[in-house]
Design an enzyme around this catalytic site. Sequence first.
Site, PDB file in Angstrom:
ATOM      1  N   CYS A 100       1.845  -4.454  -3.627  1.00 14.69           N
ATOM      2  CA  CYS A 100       1.854  -5.923  -3.574  1.00 14.69           C
ATOM      3  C   CYS A 100       1.726  -6.331  -2.109  1.00 14.69           C
ATOM      4  CB  CYS A 100       3.112  -6.485  -4.237  1.00 14.69           C
ATOM      5  SG  CYS A 100       4.671  -5.950  -3.496  1.00 14.69           S
ATOM      6  N   ASN A 126       5.993  -5.502  -0.546  1.00 17.60           N
ATOM      7  CA  ASN A 126       6.696  -4.309  -1.045  1.00 17.60           C
ATOM      8  C   ASN A 126       8.208  -4.528  -1.129  1.00 17.60           C
ATOM      9  OD1 ASN A 126       7.043  -0.766  -0.123  1.00 17.60           O
ATOM     10  ND2 ASN A 126       6.857  -1.669  -2.133  1.00 17.60           N
ATOM     11  N   CYS A 177       9.285  -7.205  -3.656  1.00 20.16           N
ATOM     12  CA  CYS A 177       9.512  -7.851  -4.967  1.00 20.16           C
ATOM     13  C   CYS A 177       8.747  -7.127  -6.084  1.00 20.16           C
ATOM     14  CB  CYS A 177       9.102  -9.327  -4.922  1.00 20.16           C
ATOM     15  SG  CYS A 177      10.095 -10.329  -3.796  1.00 20.16           S
ATOM     16  N   ARG A 178       7.430  -7.360  -6.169  1.00 26.10           N
ATOM     17  CA  ARG A 178       6.686  -6.891  -7.340  1.00 26.10           C
ATOM     18  C   ARG A 178       6.484  -5.377  -7.378  1.00 26.10           C
ATOM     19  NH1 ARG A 178       1.782 -10.679  -6.240  1.00 26.10           N
ATOM     20  NH2 ARG A 178       2.591 -10.294  -4.147  1.00 26.10           N
ATOM     21  N   SER A 179       5.990  -4.787  -6.277  1.00 26.23           N
ATOM     22  CA  SER A 179       5.654  -3.357  -6.372  1.00 26.23           C
ATOM     23  C   SER A 179       6.882  -2.443  -6.457  1.00 26.23           C
ATOM     24  CB  SER A 179       4.687  -2.918  -5.264  1.00 26.23           C
ATOM     25  OG  SER A 179       5.224  -3.083  -3.986  1.00 26.23           O
ATOM     26  N   ASP A 238       3.387 -13.901  -7.549  1.00 23.52           N
ATOM     27  CA  ASP A 238       4.355 -13.593  -6.493  1.00 23.52           C
ATOM     28  C   ASP A 238       5.601 -14.464  -6.692  1.00 23.52           C
ATOM     29  OD1 ASP A 238       5.731 -13.202  -4.185  1.00 23.52           O
ATOM     30  OD2 ASP A 238       4.032 -13.575  -2.843  1.00 23.52           O
TER      31      ASP A 238
END
Length: 178
Positions: free
Chosen positions: A27, A30, A32-34, A144
């Site tokens: 993301c 690095n 939150c999402r990934s 995001d």
Amino acid sequence: MIIRTCQARTTSKLAEEPGLVNVLFVCLGNICRSPSAEGVFRALVDREGLAGRIAVDSAGTGGWHIGRPPDPRAEKAARRRGFDLSGLRARQAGREDFRRFDYVLAMDRDNHADLAGVCPPGEDHRLALFLEFAPGLDLDDVPDPYYGGAEGFEQMLDLIEIASRGLLAHIRETHFRD
Ligand code: 4NP
């Protein structure tokens, strides 16, 4: 189809293991999402008894949060669903990741474009949008959640859980048909 290549001389432990399928989630930050995708997908892999056959990592296209743990909102939302993100630390994705990883999976189209910009010639078959593995959603991006509220983290995890199941089914079909 993505075919794993093994580098003859490398410092990557991942690439030294023949038969191991290496998955990288990417993301922007690095945090939150990934890392959430890393935690969810690793839990699924562990649950299915495939920990020795699939290696999982995450990274960000940006370098602002290098060395930091996941955002506490991501950790909390994940923990409520039984996923442990503690111990993960942010790092920046780079060109060498396209030699180490069979699957470099972008969380959104911006991440995908940034990764395409550093991908070495001939390695772009490794790059995809993560939500390609959840075709039923008909979405390109995991939004995001960083600048929004708690509900964004729940939506993020909903999408990640669905795409993780699709990704594992694809890897089984493609690499583990034996
Ligand atoms: P991520 O979220 O890409 O899912 O980790 C973000 C984290 C940090 C920032 C942006 C997005 N930031 O601008 O610092």
